[in-house]
Enzyme design. Structure first.
Site, PDB file in Angstrom:
ATOM      1  CG  HIS A 181      -1.968  -1.019   1.250  1.00 11.31           C
ATOM      2  ND1 HIS A 181      -2.863  -1.196   0.218  1.00 11.31           N
ATOM      3  CD2 HIS A 181      -2.265  -1.976   2.170  1.00 11.31           C
ATOM      4  CE1 HIS A 181      -3.675  -2.221   0.513  1.00 11.31           C
ATOM      5  NE2 HIS A 181      -3.328  -2.715   1.675  1.00 11.31           N
TER       6      HIS A 181
ATOM      7  CG  ASP B  10      -2.581  -8.412   0.923  1.00 13.58           C
ATOM      8  OD1 ASP B  10      -1.867  -8.761   1.874  1.00 13.58           O
ATOM      9  OD2 ASP B  10      -3.608  -7.699   1.059  1.00 13.58           O
TER      10      ASP B  10
ATOM     11  CG  HIS C 149      -6.501  -5.421   1.808  1.00  9.43           C
ATOM     12  ND1 HIS C 149      -5.898  -6.223   2.762  1.00  9.43           N
ATOM     13  CD2 HIS C 149      -7.713  -5.089   2.295  1.00  9.43           C
ATOM     14  CE1 HIS C 149      -6.719  -6.356   3.799  1.00  9.43           C
ATOM     15  NE2 HIS C 149      -7.831  -5.678   3.547  1.00  9.43           N
TER      16      HIS C 149
ATOM     17  CG  ASP D  20      -4.814 -10.017   3.574  1.00 11.04           C
ATOM     18  OD1 ASP D  20      -4.490 -10.606   2.512  1.00 11.04           O
ATOM     19  OD2 ASP D  20      -4.614  -8.805   3.766  1.00 11.04           O
TER      20      ASP D  20
HETATM   21 ZN   LIG Z   1      -4.031  -7.153   2.866  1.00  7.87          ZN
END
Ligand SMILES: [Zn+2]
Length: 297
Positions: free
Chosen positions: A116, A153, A155, A239
């Site tokens: 991120h 991931d 996200h 995740d």
């Molecule tokens: Zn994540």
């Protein structure tokens, strides 16, 4: 598979925060139980310079000069030692990419995560974008001319996408729950200018299963064969696990094994090495056993 780890990664910590040192301790514990040895990262000369090939001078200075515990944004903490920990995580990620370039598969078991982190700011628990810095290092040193980054991931890796959005020497593919944090990653985000069609977002519905995930991963194999990269780097988040507290996906431990095998087979088909670089994963069982499945294949 070479497993790169250092106790230093435990020194960036905030108890009660989902991204805390227990994540790596759980991984280390399971590796010890199954007798997998780890190696320590080799420090990279001019690490700060390598970081600045991706992040702005101002942002690096900000992190370096933090003298006490603070919050970078509402969910990203920094402690006094964070800069030194993050520099070591970058070194481990660069080492992993180096091994992969030599066709030795590797896993950088690092914290804090990175995908991120944008050019000018950290966010989403991430300080420096480990995988982006490793990719940029491979390109700037001529160790690779083309790199395929796969982000599994849960996200979307908005930072990695932003950094390489106008580039065609890095092909970024992300599979992620959508909609979800950080909000980016729709299928129509495909790159700009020279980088047009070198970003591929594969949004996944909540509760995506193992089989559905593997089905979606087929396009990664197609891209890998067509793009013919010199190395594959994976933003390895766990995740997507069915019991992860932050997300709503249905990937099982067994599923992580299947996903890892599919990635490994793809790397084999294209004749390149693969480096996994740890990102998220907040259920300790899903994280540690998921990582173990990756290592096993
Ligand atoms: Zn994540």
């Amino acid at each position: 598979m070479l497993l790169i780890y250092h106790d230093k990664f435990l020194e960036h910590n905030k108890s009660g925060h989902p991204e805390n040192k227990n994540r790596l301790l759980a991984i280390k514990d399971i590796l010890d139980r199954y007798n997998y040895a780890t190696i320590e990262p080799v420090d990279v000369p001019d690490a700060e310079k390598k970081i600045k090939e991706v992040h702005s001078d101002e942002y690096v200075k900000l992190i370096k000069n933090i003298k006490s515990d603070t919050m970078l944004d509402s969910d990203t903490y920094i402690v006094k030692e964070t800069y030194n920990v993050a520099v070591k995580a970058v070194a481990a990620s660069i080492n992993a990419a180096d091994y992969a370039a030599d066709k030795k598969d590797s896993f950088a078991l690092v914290r804090p995560p990175g995908h991120h982190a944008c050019k000018n700011r950290g966010m989403g628990f991430c300080i420096f974008n480990n995988i982006a810095i490793a990719a940029e290092y491979m390109l700037s040193t001529g160790k690779a001319k083309k790199i395929l980054l796969l982000d599994i991931d849960c996200h979307h890796g908005n930072g990695t996408q932003e950094i390489f959005y106008a580039r065609k020497d890095v092909y970024y593919i992300s599979l992620h729950q959508y909609p979800a944090y950080p909000g980016t990653g729709s299928a129509d985000e495909t790159g700009v200018g020279e980088g047009k069609n070198f970003t591929l977002n594969i949004p996944l519905r909540p509760y995506t299963t193992d089989d559905e995930y593997i089905e979606k991963l087929k396009i990664f194999r197609k891209v890998a064969i067509d793009y013919n990269p010199d190395v594959i780097l994976v933003s390895a988040g766990y995740d997507t696990y069915i019991d992860d507290p932050l997300t709503s996906m249905n990937i099982t431990i067994d599923g992580f094994g299947k996903i890892s095998k599919y990635i490994k087979e793809t790397a084999k088909m294209t004749g390149v090495g693969v480096a996994f670089i740890l990102e998220g994963g907040y259920n300790l069982r899903g994280l540690s056993e998921g990582v173990l499945e990756t290592i096993k294949v």
